[in-house]
Design a protein around this motif. Structure first.
Motif, PDB file in Angstrom:
ATOM      1  N   LEU A  30      -0.408  -7.847  -7.360  1.00 24.33           N
ATOM      2  CA  LEU A  30      -1.209  -6.888  -6.615  1.00 24.33           C
ATOM      3  C   LEU A  30      -2.249  -6.308  -7.568  1.00 24.33           C
ATOM      4  O   LEU A  30      -1.931  -5.977  -8.710  1.00 24.33           O
ATOM      5  N   ASP A  54       0.831  -1.218   0.000  1.00 22.13           N
ATOM      6  CA  ASP A  54       0.000   0.000   0.000  1.00 22.13           C
ATOM      7  C   ASP A  54       0.859   1.260   0.000  1.00 22.13           C
ATOM      8  O   ASP A  54       0.609   2.201  -0.750  1.00 22.13           O
ATOM      9  N   VAL A  76      -5.223   6.744  -5.612  1.00 18.40           N
ATOM     10  CA  VAL A  76      -5.348   5.340  -5.240  1.00 18.40           C
ATOM     11  C   VAL A  76      -6.671   5.139  -4.501  1.00 18.40           C
ATOM     12  O   VAL A  76      -6.968   5.853  -3.550  1.00 18.40           O
ATOM     13  N   CYS A 129      -5.902  -1.333  -2.772  1.00 19.56           N
ATOM     14  CA  CYS A 129      -4.870  -2.304  -3.155  1.00 19.56           C
ATOM     15  C   CYS A 129      -5.248  -3.651  -2.559  1.00 19.56           C
ATOM     16  O   CYS A 129      -5.691  -3.719  -1.415  1.00 19.56           O
ATOM     17  N   VAL A 189       2.595   1.638  -3.431  1.00 18.97           N
ATOM     18  CA  VAL A 189       1.647   2.108  -4.455  1.00 18.97           C
ATOM     19  C   VAL A 189       1.446   3.614  -4.320  1.00 18.97           C
ATOM     20  O   VAL A 189       1.472   4.352  -5.312  1.00 18.97           O
ATOM     21  N   VAL A 248      -4.594  -3.135  -8.091  1.00 18.96           N
ATOM     22  CA  VAL A 248      -4.694  -1.745  -7.623  1.00 18.96           C
ATOM     23  C   VAL A 248      -5.862  -1.082  -8.344  1.00 18.96           C
ATOM     24  O   VAL A 248      -5.989  -1.200  -9.567  1.00 18.96           O
TER      25      VAL A 248
END
Length: 132
Positions: free
Chosen positions: A80, A5, A69, A72, A8, A82
């Protein structure tokens, strides 16, 4: 692999800052980004030079561009899922765009190595399932 997380969010911050050097630091040296737009043209972005080309393409296409974002989900030790929201404004048209995007990130040696972007979640899930 570091906290996905957090990574990202750092990567998205680098994208929003248009910082290819920071993005290259956070990803695998052979990073490959398969964007929705470039993919429709049969191409992708690879390595540090590809990241710079991605930013050049954004600047040419959009007056404004940012990603946020939304979530995730670690699918296994190397992939992953996303979810993002892309907000942009067309350079020529001025038309605002708000587009959900799903990305499948594949890790190698603890770093994001491949990023595949999709406009629909079910397409991203199919891509995840095909990598099993």
């Amino acid at each position: 692999m570091s906290d996905p997380d957090e990574l990202v969010r750092k990567i998205c911050d680098a994208v929003n800052a248009r910082d290819p050097d920071r993005l290259a630091e956070l990803t695998h040296p052979d990073f490959r980004f398969e964007s929705v737009i470039a993919g429709s043209e049969g191409r992708d972005y690879r390595g540090r030079e590809g990241l710079q080309q991605f930013f050049d393409d954004i600047a040419e296409t959009f007056k404004a561009f940012a990603i946020t974002v939304e979530g995730c989900e670690m699918r296994n030790s190397e992939t992953l899922l996303v979810s993002l929201t892309m907000r942009a404004k067309g350079r020529s048209s001025g038309v605002p765009i708000v587009q959900p995007v799903w990305q499948v990130w594949t890790y190698e040696d603890g770093s994001p190595w491949r990023n595949q972007a999709f406009l629909r979640r079910d397409e991203a899930i199919r891509a995840l399932d095909s990598e099993k």
